[in-house]
Design an enzyme around this catalytic site. Structure first.
Site, PDB file in Angstrom:
ATOM      1  N   GLN A  38       0.567  -1.166  -0.139  1.00  0.00           N
ATOM      2  CA  GLN A  38       0.020   0.104   0.100  1.00  0.00           C
ATOM      3  C   GLN A  38       0.811   1.338  -0.030  1.00  0.00           C
ATOM      4  OE1 GLN A  38      -2.486  -2.034   3.389  1.00  0.00           O
ATOM      5  NE2 GLN A  38      -4.095  -0.423   2.323  1.00  0.00           N
ATOM      6  N   HIS A  58      -2.445  -5.341 -12.835  1.00  0.00           N
ATOM      7  CA  HIS A  58      -1.896  -4.996 -14.218  1.00  0.00           C
ATOM      8  C   HIS A  58      -2.766  -5.748 -15.332  1.00  0.00           C
ATOM      9  CE1 HIS A  58       2.165  -4.057 -12.158  1.00  0.00           C
ATOM     10  NE2 HIS A  58       1.419  -2.974 -12.190  1.00  0.00           N
ATOM     11  N   ASP A  71       2.018   0.944  -8.293  1.00  0.00           N
ATOM     12  CA  ASP A  71       3.412   0.919  -8.671  1.00  0.00           C
ATOM     13  C   ASP A  71       4.176   1.920  -8.162  1.00  0.00           C
ATOM     14  OD1 ASP A  71       2.418  -0.799 -10.466  1.00  0.00           O
ATOM     15  OD2 ASP A  71       2.616   0.149 -12.311  1.00  0.00           O
ATOM     16  N   ARG A  96       4.435  -0.323  12.777  1.00  0.00           N
ATOM     17  CA  ARG A  96       3.937  -1.459  12.271  1.00  0.00           C
ATOM     18  C   ARG A  96       4.080  -1.355  10.925  1.00  0.00           C
ATOM     19  NH1 ARG A  96      -1.408  -4.184  10.931  1.00  0.00           N
ATOM     20  NH2 ARG A  96      -0.799  -6.452  10.394  1.00  0.00           N
ATOM     21  N   HIS A 141       1.253  -9.120   4.393  1.00  0.00           N
ATOM     22  CA  HIS A 141      -0.056  -8.394   4.364  1.00  0.00           C
ATOM     23  C   HIS A 141      -0.224  -8.362   2.963  1.00  0.00           C
ATOM     24  CE1 HIS A 141      -2.073  -4.972   6.438  1.00  0.00           C
ATOM     25  NE2 HIS A 141      -2.667  -5.076   5.263  1.00  0.00           N
ATOM     26  N   ASN A 185      -1.169 -10.957   8.006  1.00  0.00           N
ATOM     27  CA  ASN A 185      -2.225  -9.932   8.513  1.00  0.00           C
ATOM     28  C   ASN A 185      -3.700 -10.561   7.811  1.00  0.00           C
ATOM     29  OD1 ASN A 185      -3.243  -7.029   9.186  1.00  0.00           O
ATOM     30  ND2 ASN A 185      -3.718  -7.239   7.062  1.00  0.00           N
ATOM     31  N   GLU A 186      -4.621 -10.509   8.955  1.00  0.00           N
ATOM     32  CA  GLU A 186      -6.085 -10.886   8.381  1.00  0.00           C
ATOM     33  C   GLU A 186      -6.474 -11.849   7.445  1.00  0.00           C
ATOM     34  OE1 GLU A 186      -7.871  -7.124   7.055  1.00  0.00           O
ATOM     35  OE2 GLU A 186      -7.512  -6.053   8.935  1.00  0.00           O
ATOM     36  N   ASN A 326      -7.089  -6.011  14.778  1.00  0.00           N
ATOM     37  CA  ASN A 326      -7.597  -5.207  13.907  1.00  0.00           C
ATOM     38  C   ASN A 326      -8.982  -4.868  14.126  1.00  0.00           C
ATOM     39  OD1 ASN A 326      -5.199  -5.236  13.107  1.00  0.00           O
ATOM     40  ND2 ASN A 326      -5.676  -5.802  10.839  1.00  0.00           N
ATOM     41  N   TYR A 328     -12.196  -2.182  13.409  1.00  0.00           N
ATOM     42  CA  TYR A 328     -12.685  -0.754  12.836  1.00  0.00           C
ATOM     43  C   TYR A 328     -13.985  -0.433  13.286  1.00  0.00           C
ATOM     44  CZ  TYR A 328      -8.446  -0.660   9.851  1.00  0.00           C
ATOM     45  OH  TYR A 328      -7.450  -0.773   9.126  1.00  0.00           O
ATOM     46  N   GLU A 395      -4.603  -2.351  14.227  1.00  0.00           N
ATOM     47  CA  GLU A 395      -4.989  -1.575  13.314  1.00  0.00           C
ATOM     48  C   GLU A 395      -6.354  -0.927  14.002  1.00  0.00           C
ATOM     49  OE1 GLU A 395      -5.642  -2.525   9.072  1.00  0.00           O
ATOM     50  OE2 GLU A 395      -3.677  -3.891   9.125  1.00  0.00           O
TER      51      GLU A 395
HETATM   52  C1  GBH Z   1      -7.539  -3.510   7.150  1.00  0.00           C
HETATM   53  O1  GBH Z   1      -8.698  -4.455   7.149  1.00  0.00           O
HETATM   54  C2  GBH Z   1      -6.440  -4.017   5.907  1.00  0.00           C
HETATM   55  O2  GBH Z   1      -5.492  -4.691   6.958  1.00  0.00           O
HETATM   56  C3  GBH Z   1      -5.338  -2.721   5.679  1.00  0.00           C
HETATM   57  O3  GBH Z   1      -4.669  -3.103   4.596  1.00  0.00           O
HETATM   58  C4  GBH Z   1      -6.653  -1.931   4.888  1.00  0.00           C
HETATM   59  O4  GBH Z   1      -5.820  -0.540   4.116  1.00  0.00           O
HETATM   60  C5  GBH Z   1      -7.306  -1.174   6.243  1.00  0.00           C
HETATM   61  O5  GBH Z   1      -8.167  -2.156   6.670  1.00  0.00           O
HETATM   62  C6  GBH Z   1      -8.558  -0.245   5.734  1.00  0.00           C
HETATM   63  O6  GBH Z   1      -9.546  -0.741   4.799  1.00  0.00           O
HETATM   64  O7  GBH Z   1     -16.231  -4.696   1.523  1.00  0.00           O
HETATM   65  O8  GBH Z   1     -18.152  -5.638   2.933  1.00  0.00           O
HETATM   66  O9  GBH Z   1     -16.534  -6.954   1.843  1.00  0.00           O
HETATM   67  C7  GBH Z   1      -9.865  -4.001   7.812  1.00  0.00           C
HETATM   68  C8  GBH Z   1     -10.609  -5.097   7.838  1.00  0.00           C
HETATM   69  C9  GBH Z   1     -12.024  -6.444   6.510  1.00  0.00           C
HETATM   70  C10 GBH Z   1     -12.452  -4.339   6.472  1.00  0.00           C
HETATM   71  C11 GBH Z   1     -12.554  -6.844   5.054  1.00  0.00           C
HETATM   72  C12 GBH Z   1     -13.236  -4.500   5.092  1.00  0.00           C
HETATM   73  C13 GBH Z   1     -14.452  -5.825   3.550  1.00  0.00           C
HETATM   74  C14 GBH Z   1     -15.865  -5.791   4.040  1.00  0.00           C
HETATM   75  N1  GBH Z   1     -11.548  -5.213   6.501  1.00  0.00           N
HETATM   76  N2  GBH Z   1     -13.959  -5.849   5.076  1.00  0.00           N
HETATM   77  S1  GBH Z   1     -16.961  -5.952   2.460  1.00  0.00           S
END
Ligand code: GBH
Length: 491
Positions: A38, A58, A71, A96, A141, A185-186, A326, A328, A395
């Protein structure tokens, strides 16, 4: 009118949930997080191999919302000194980030090591340490070497062995300076989005079975790396290693037993799916019985949820030194009742439907709502259920349009951190550190550059990728310096 405005200025914070007036303990570490794909760019420079994300995008730019790619991204492969300056300015003591597997092993295989890649991370890690910043290094990741995808990717158990080879090379080269490792990661995101929905690489829609096999292989890979660290490096290097899991906090949609069951199902099928084998042993009982039952009714003589052998069970169980979490967003969950038998499907196996609270503030991405108390509740759940000893919130963050005036992000971070602090001080949960997502705006996977999670702005129109503090960055800097979420805390 004036009176009303004044009243709301003084009262609103109280109404919206009290922000703690206590200080974070001295031992608590603040930080920020990113991931290689990223931010790094330099996708084919200095001997780096191709990752499955490079190929996926790509091959068909339409797979990304704004038809952009990574890129160059934040160009951190070249601008890492600036990144360290930003971290220093923030005052954080944790960073991290992730290592790109194909940057150090272009094919993913151990026969060909790209020395330039090794040197890059060595230099970077040394500079971080000199700045007083402790690295948390994620090994994976999501940027699987394309060659290993062609070998079967996360459906092939042999990938676990390749991951072990890669991990050993990382421990050997960076382990004197890295004391906190995260293997994967995840895994859930990879399995559900890459192997279930097919929206990210490898773009497969294997929602009946591939999603479960993917989980098993990722857990075996994690365990492989853990054991290699344990057997060959721990005594000398003395670090800690675990994996990073993401989940929502699932609130029952109502007080009914059915909805409570729905929330439990949702949590077991999302968090327990990965946490149970590592922290408790084997898949969650609810998953085992439900998927076995449905498989039988669908005509299978075995469960679509692949069993661990007795040896694998033992190998995976206990492979943690902390819990990387993680978090959110929250969800409200309902039990739908059992779906009819038809096309086999993870979501039908789960038997839930989810939504969100009517008063939860939406972000600019569809899946992210502000539900701060979910942070406290989830930390308690993880603490009590999995007994991890230590938790790092690896996260947590907010999506917005990228403007420098990002009060919405400040509100979100303040409320989530307040709940995190309550979990520590009121509930006795050992949260050792927090790395906010993200240090800076970056390539948000298939959302491209349309979603901005940074507390620092990056100008993607400028070849310099100029970094500028947002208001949230200044706010976080102050929190880190004072250990206090409001203007002044109780001493
Ligand atoms: C993180 O995942 C990632 O580790 C990170 O790379 C990313 O940039 C960051 O979130 C912000 O997005 O679209 O309804 O299918 C966070 C957990 C799990 C959140 C999958 C989004 C998809 C939901 N993610 N989820 S959906």
């Amino acid at each position: 009118m004036k009176v009303l405005v004044l009243l709301s200025v003084f009262w609103l914070p109280g109404i919206l949930g009290q922000i703690s007036n206590k200080k974070f303990p001295e031992s608590f570490q603040f930080g920020a997080a990113t991931a290689a794909y990223q931010i790094e760019g330099a996708w084919d420079e200095d001997g780096k191999g191709e990752s499955m994300w490079d190929r996926f995008i790509h091959e068909d730019p339409d797979r990304v919302k704004d038809r952009q790619n990574a890129d160059i991204a934040c160009d951190s492969y070249h601008k890492w000194r600036e990144d360290i300056e930003l971290l220093k300015e923030l005052g954080v003591t944790l960073y991290r980030f992730s290592v790109s597997w194909p940057r150090i092993l272009p094919n993913g295989t151990p026969n060909k090591i790209n020395q330039a890649g090794i040197d890059h991370y060595k230099t970077f890690i040394k500079a971080l340490k000199e700045a007083g910043i402790e690295p948390i290094v994620t090994l994976y990741h999501w940027d699987l070497p394309q060659h290993l995808l062609e070998l079967g990717g996360w459906l092939n158990e042999q990938i676990a062995d390749y991951f072990g080879e890669y991990a050993r090379i990382a421990f050997k080269n960076f382990g004197d300076d890295v004391k906190i490792w995260a293997t994967i990661n995840e895994p859930k995101s990879t399995c559900l989005i890459g192997y279930g929905a097919g929206d990210s690489p490898p773009g497969l829609k294997l929602v009946a079975d591939g999603v479960y096999q993917c989980a098993k292989v990722q857990l075996l890979a994690h365990a492989k790396a853990y054991h290699i660290y344990d057997d060959e490096f721990r005594a000398q290097q003395g670090g800690r290693i675990s994996l990073v899991l993401d989940t929502t906090y699932n609130e029952p949609a109502s007080d009914s037993d059915a909805d409570k069951f729905g929330a439990e199902l949702e949590t077991e099928f999302n968090l327990g799916w990965y946490a149970n084998p590592v922290y408790i042993g084997d898949w969650p009982e609810l998953m085992k019985t439900r998927i076995a039952n449905r498989s039988r009714q669908e005509g299978y003589s075995f469960s679509r949820l692949p069993e661990f052998t007795a040896e694998q069970l033992k190998y995976v169980n206990g492979t943690f030194d902390y819990f990387g979490l993680n978090m959110y967003t929250g969800l409200t969950a309902q039990y739908t009742g059992e779906f009819d038998i038809g096309e086999p499907n993870y979501y039908l196996d789960k038997g839930t439907s989810t939504s969100h609270g009517a008063d939860w503030t939406p972000s600019t991405v569809s899946w992210l709502y502000s539900y701060p108390v979910g942070m406290r509740k989830l930390l308690n759940l993880v603490w009590n259920k999995y007994n991890p000893g230590t938790i790092y919130v690896t996260e947590n963050g907010w999506a917005s349009d990228g403007s420098l005036n990002d009060q919405g992000r400040i509100d979100y971070l303040q409320a989530y951190l307040s709940n995190l602090l309550d979990a520590i001080l009121e509930d006795g949960v050992n949260v050792a550190g927090y790395t906010t997502w993200s240090l800076m705006d970056n390539f948000e996977w298939t959302e491209g550059y349309t979603q901005k999670f940074g507390i620092i702005h990056v100008d993607f129109d400028s070849p310099n990728r100029t970094r500028t503090f947002k208001e949230s960055g200044r706010w976080y800097q102050k929190v880190v310096a004072t250990r206090c979420l409001i203007d002044s805390c109780d001493e």
